[in-house]
Design an enzyme around this catalytic site. Structure first.
Site, PDB file in Angstrom:
ATOM      1  N   ASN A   1      -3.073  -3.755  -2.882  1.00  0.00           N
ATOM      2  CA  ASN A   1      -2.738  -2.891  -1.741  1.00  0.00           C
ATOM      3  C   ASN A   1      -1.632  -3.556  -1.147  1.00  0.00           C
ATOM      4  O   ASN A   1      -1.719  -4.695  -0.280  1.00  0.00           O
ATOM      5  CB  ASN A   1      -3.862  -2.671  -0.945  1.00  0.00           C
ATOM      6  CG  ASN A   1      -3.634  -1.946   0.384  1.00  0.00           C
ATOM      7  OD1 ASN A   1      -2.507  -1.570   0.601  1.00  0.00           O
ATOM      8  ND2 ASN A   1      -4.652  -1.647   0.925  1.00  0.00           N
TER       9      ASN A   1
ATOM     10  N   ARG B   1      -2.708   1.021  -4.591  1.00  0.00           N
ATOM     11  CA  ARG B   1      -2.840   1.847  -3.641  1.00  0.00           C
ATOM     12  C   ARG B   1      -1.585   2.452  -2.838  1.00  0.00           C
ATOM     13  O   ARG B   1      -0.561   1.470  -2.817  1.00  0.00           O
ATOM     14  CB  ARG B   1      -3.697   1.206  -2.438  1.00  0.00           C
ATOM     15  CG  ARG B   1      -3.777   2.336  -1.121  1.00  0.00           C
ATOM     16  CD  ARG B   1      -4.094   1.618   0.020  1.00  0.00           C
ATOM     17  NE  ARG B   1      -4.312   2.693   1.183  1.00  0.00           N
ATOM     18  CZ  ARG B   1      -3.939   2.271   2.522  1.00  0.00           C
ATOM     19  NH1 ARG B   1      -3.577   1.207   2.792  1.00  0.00           N
ATOM     20  NH2 ARG B   1      -3.879   3.103   3.353  1.00  0.00           N
TER      21      ARG B   1
ATOM     22  N   HIS C   1      -6.636   8.428   4.218  1.00  0.00           N
ATOM     23  CA  HIS C   1      -8.060   7.710   4.073  1.00  0.00           C
ATOM     24  C   HIS C   1      -8.721   8.749   2.732  1.00  0.00           C
ATOM     25  O   HIS C   1     -10.057   8.483   2.877  1.00  0.00           O
ATOM     26  CB  HIS C   1      -9.072   7.785   5.196  1.00  0.00           C
ATOM     27  CG  HIS C   1      -8.545   6.974   6.176  1.00  0.00           C
ATOM     28  ND1 HIS C   1      -8.905   7.458   7.753  1.00  0.00           N
ATOM     29  CD2 HIS C   1      -7.980   5.944   6.368  1.00  0.00           C
ATOM     30  CE1 HIS C   1      -8.448   6.438   8.385  1.00  0.00           C
ATOM     31  NE2 HIS C   1      -7.814   5.335   7.714  1.00  0.00           N
TER      32      HIS C   1
ATOM     33  N   ARG D   1      -3.667   4.430  18.247  1.00  0.00           N
ATOM     34  CA  ARG D   1      -3.064   6.055  17.953  1.00  0.00           C
ATOM     35  C   ARG D   1      -3.403   6.777  18.959  1.00  0.00           C
ATOM     36  O   ARG D   1      -4.967   6.995  18.924  1.00  0.00           O
ATOM     37  CB  ARG D   1      -2.998   6.206  16.677  1.00  0.00           C
ATOM     38  CG  ARG D   1      -2.082   5.494  15.569  1.00  0.00           C
ATOM     39  CD  ARG D   1      -2.355   6.025  14.216  1.00  0.00           C
ATOM     40  NE  ARG D   1      -2.086   5.101  13.185  1.00  0.00           N
ATOM     41  CZ  ARG D   1      -2.733   4.871  12.192  1.00  0.00           C
ATOM     42  NH1 ARG D   1      -3.613   5.583  11.810  1.00  0.00           N
ATOM     43  NH2 ARG D   1      -2.374   3.789  11.311  1.00  0.00           N
TER      44      ARG D   1
ATOM     45  N   GLU E   1     -12.984   0.895  -0.405  1.00  0.00           N
ATOM     46  CA  GLU E   1     -11.827   1.829  -0.895  1.00  0.00           C
ATOM     47  C   GLU E   1     -11.240   1.100  -2.240  1.00  0.00           C
ATOM     48  O   GLU E   1     -10.619   1.738  -3.195  1.00  0.00           O
ATOM     49  CB  GLU E   1     -10.650   1.720   0.164  1.00  0.00           C
ATOM     50  CG  GLU E   1     -11.164   2.712   1.266  1.00  0.00           C
ATOM     51  CD  GLU E   1     -10.388   2.572   2.527  1.00  0.00           C
ATOM     52  OE1 GLU E   1     -10.514   1.623   3.469  1.00  0.00           O
ATOM     53  OE2 GLU E   1      -9.396   3.158   2.676  1.00  0.00           O
TER      54      GLU E   1
END
Ligand code: ADP
Length: 398
Positions: free
Chosen positions: A7, A88, A177, A238, A381
């Site tokens: 990743n 990823r 996600h 955010r 993940e």
């Protein structure tokens, strides 16, 4: 079979090496501050204690060289033991509905999605290019954060904006996600003892970024993040859903430039904007010390999750389980309790004793007789990327 998961972020490289037979990580680590005078490398071999190393990595290529030296020292037969590398990739646009074996065509499509993810896709691509260069003999697979949500119906993914913005410029909701929502959906169905194809779920991934997905029979039919990860829930820094006209107000009345508004929405809003903290543990500590802004941030965070639970319950019609995951979803008992409060009419309730310390990797925190199970499932993940990479290899060989 051993699969390496990479990743690559703008200044970081996260990696995990999996033994797929055992589904365990043999090695995992993170190289940070790539491109700076001093980088750092933290890694863990199997279940042993984490190790720390100071080093200098000019770019992703040097970071990968560091990782490959470690792999050569770790694997008895060196890099030849690797069956594949799973990468990823944040944004697959509309082109990728599933993982893809990387070739020049796939790279061109990831490049084409750069305008949709200008910070993430270039970093992911840099990791891919360097890994292909250094490890050409192994198949490389791209696994996309957006792919799981490509099943959204048009009435859920389209924005009520002029149609050509969608047809000519790809302005639509994509969702993110995806690997986490896909992974916890499978684990939740396993826990319930039901086939995934017959299971309806609301999955809540609550980490620094946060999103909810409505999953019908294992298929994502709606999700809270949109064209970018800014839409939806209130997050660490955010803003999530806000009136789009606030941007006009900030520009016209406060004279803010576009880049400043972008930074404000992404980096200075959410919990950070409301109470000055973005880490959930720090927010709780501040609230416990009596700080009203931290109490407000917690109340807003939980309230906005509850609104999505109600909305996605209506979207699904029947819900087998509500699934909490991510650093906050897995660890924050107060939050789980608070966003489920007052939902008994929906068949949703939390048992305080079960909620206090749910067993890993999956546990129910709802009373036994509850019509809707409330589950806490640990996401993974990296393992999901490895699983999807392995599936891609099988499909290719069939
Ligand atoms: P990322 O989205 O970067 O992968 P994580 O999924 O690791 O992030 O989630 C990070 C968030 O989880 C942080 O806000 C952190 O405070 C929160 N968190 C971790 N442990 C706890 C805990 N015990 N209680 C509440 N929040 C926690």
């Amino acid at each position: 079979m051993k699969i390496l998961v990479l990743n690559a972020g703008s200044s970081s490289l996260k990696y995990s090496l999996f033994d797929m037979a055992e589904r365990t990580a043999l090695l995992s680590g993170l190289i940070e501050r790539i491109g700076e005078a001093e980088s750092s490398h933290r890694y863990r071999l199997g279940a042993s204690a984490a190790q720390q190393q100071a080093l200098t990595c000019r770019d992703h290529g040097q970071a990968l060289q560091t990782l490959f030296s470690l792999l050569r020292a770790t694997l008895p037969s060196g890099l030849s033991e690797l069956a594949a590398v799973g990468h990823r990739v944040v944004h697959g646009g509309e082109f990728f509905h599933e993982p893809a074996l990387i070739d020049r065509r796939v790279i061109a499509h990831i490049e084409a999605a750069i305008p949709l993810a200008p910070l993430h896709n270039p970093a992911n691509l840099s990791g891919i290019e360097q890994a292909l260069h250094l490890l050409a003999e192994v198949p490389h697979v791209a696994v996309f954060d957006t792919a799981f949500h490509q099943t959204l119906p048009d009435y859920a993914f389209r924005y009520p904006l002029p149609s050509q913005l969608y047809s000519e410029h790809g302005v639509r909701r994509y969702g993110f996600h995806g690997t986490s929502h896909a992974y916890v959906a499978k684990r939740a169905a396993d826990y319930l003892g039901k086939p995934l194809a017959a299971t309806n779920l609301i999955t809540l991934h609550l980490g620094n970024g946060a999103s909810v997905a409505a999953i019908a029979g294992g298929i994502s039919i709606d999700t809270s993040m949109g064209m970018t990860p800014l839409e939806g829930l209130m997050m660490g820094s955010r803003c999530g859903d806000i009136d789009p006209a606030i941007a006009f107000y900030l520009a016209r009345t406060l004279g803010m430039e576009l880049d400043a508004i972008d930074k404000l929405y992404n980096k200075a809003s959410g919990c950070l904007g409301v109470c000055g903290e973005n880490d959930m543990r720090a927010i709780h500590a501040k609230a416990e010390s009596g700080d009203d802004s931290a109490k407000l941030a917690l109340a807003m965070y939980a309230y906005r999750i509850k609104k999505y639970i109600g909305a996605y319950y209506a979207v699904l019609g029947r819900v087998d389980a509500l699934v909490f995951t991510g650093g906050i979803g897995e660890n924050d008992a107060w939050l789980r309790q608070t966003c489920c409060e007052g939902l008994t009419a929906f068949g949703i309730a939390v048992d305080p004793a079960a909620n206090a310390a749910p067993a890993k990797p999956a546990a129910a925190i709802s009373p036994a007789a509850s019509p809707v199970a409330v589950l806490v499932v640990n996401t993974d993940e990296e393992l999901e990327i490895a699983l999807q990479t392995a599936e891609c290899l099988v499909k290719r060989s069939n």
